[in-house]
Design a protein around this motif. Sequence first.
Motif, PDB file in Angstrom:
ATOM      1  N   GLU A   1       0.830  -1.206   0.000  1.00  0.00           N
ATOM      2  CA  GLU A   1       0.000   0.000   0.000  1.00  0.00           C
ATOM      3  C   GLU A   1       0.865   1.257   0.000  1.00  0.00           C
ATOM      4  OE1 GLU A   1      -2.871  -0.107   3.149  1.00  0.00           O
ATOM      5  OE2 GLU A   1      -3.863  -1.885   2.351  1.00  0.00           O
TER       6      GLU A   1
ATOM      7  N   HIS B   1      -9.241   4.411  -6.135  1.00  0.00           N
ATOM      8  CA  HIS B   1      -9.155   3.278  -7.056  1.00  0.00           C
ATOM      9  C   HIS B   1      -7.768   3.176  -7.692  1.00  0.00           C
ATOM     10  CE1 HIS B   1      -9.772   0.897 -10.740  1.00  0.00           C
ATOM     11  NE2 HIS B   1     -10.511   0.176  -9.914  1.00  0.00           N
TER      12      HIS B   1
ATOM     13  N   ASP C   1     -10.804  -5.335  -4.545  1.00  0.00           N
ATOM     14  CA  ASP C   1     -11.891  -5.221  -5.524  1.00  0.00           C
ATOM     15  C   ASP C   1     -12.765  -4.005  -5.267  1.00  0.00           C
ATOM     16  OD1 ASP C   1     -11.079  -7.543  -6.779  1.00  0.00           O
ATOM     17  OD2 ASP C   1     -12.537  -8.812  -5.728  1.00  0.00           O
TER      18      ASP C   1
ATOM     19  N   GLY D   1      -6.666  -0.133  -6.366  1.00  0.00           N
ATOM     20  CA  GLY D   1      -7.435  -0.954  -7.299  1.00  0.00           C
ATOM     21  C   GLY D   1      -6.795  -2.293  -7.633  1.00  0.00           C
ATOM     22  N   ASN D   2      -5.461  -2.371  -7.556  1.00  0.00           N
ATOM     23  CA  ASN D   2      -4.783  -3.645  -7.816  1.00  0.00           C
ATOM     24  C   ASN D   2      -4.746  -4.540  -6.585  1.00  0.00           C
ATOM     25  OD1 ASN D   2      -4.206  -3.020 -10.485  1.00  0.00           O
ATOM     26  ND2 ASN D   2      -2.292  -1.998  -9.946  1.00  0.00           N
ATOM     27  N   VAL D   3      -5.188  -4.011  -5.448  1.00  0.00           N
ATOM     28  CA  VAL D   3      -5.130  -4.758  -4.193  1.00  0.00           C
ATOM     29  C   VAL D   3      -6.519  -5.210  -3.736  1.00  0.00           C
ATOM     30  CG1 VAL D   3      -4.400  -4.653  -1.771  1.00  0.00           C
ATOM     31  CG2 VAL D   3      -3.071  -3.452  -3.525  1.00  0.00           C
TER      32      VAL D   3
ATOM     33  N   LEU E   1       2.343   1.796  -3.492  1.00  0.00           N
ATOM     34  CA  LEU E   1       1.275   2.277  -4.367  1.00  0.00           C
ATOM     35  C   LEU E   1       0.872   3.704  -4.023  1.00  0.00           C
ATOM     36  CD1 LEU E   1      -0.845  -0.992  -4.492  1.00  0.00           C
ATOM     37  CD2 LEU E   1       0.532  -0.027  -6.355  1.00  0.00           C
TER      38      LEU E   1
END
Length: 176
Positions: A5, A36, A44, A40-42, A8
């Motif tokens: 996190e 997002h 849904d 968003g890659n972590v 990101l």
Amino acid sequence: MDEAELVLLKQLYQQVLVDEFPDRTITAGDLQDWHHMWLGNVYDWAGCVRSVNMSKGDFHFAAAAQIPRLLDVFERDCLARFTPCSSLNREDLIKAIAITHIELILIHPFREGNGRLSRLLADVMAVQGGAEPLDYSIWDANKSAYFAAIAQGMAGNDQPMQYWVDLALGETNAPA
């Protein structure tokens, strides 16, 4: 997960504060987009307002069913009112950031990352106002006083949060 996190989040800061700086009115949709883009890659549900009630200790955040309405009010009363912050002097910038930060924290629209997203919004507002991003180390070192300032904001007193925003802006970090 925390490390992912953080990586990101750094990428999100680069994208929002450098690559695609929003020198315009910020919207609730921007916050959802940022959330997002960040998570968003972590998860849904990244970028979606939460559908579950949440609390931290004895403190309960806004009821999930109220979040869409509260975000509409937040967009009208805070984001549309204060952003872009380019015409604000230091005192008005501090007040705008404090009020906006309190309100977004209290709404707590997402399941995860509300505090970090609120800080990103504060940094965007600071940069719009001609300052550098805030130095949150003083907030982190005084968490109980910071949380007390949020609680005071819930009671309609934004002065304590203004104090913490002023400190985070620093002496040479804000417009004249």
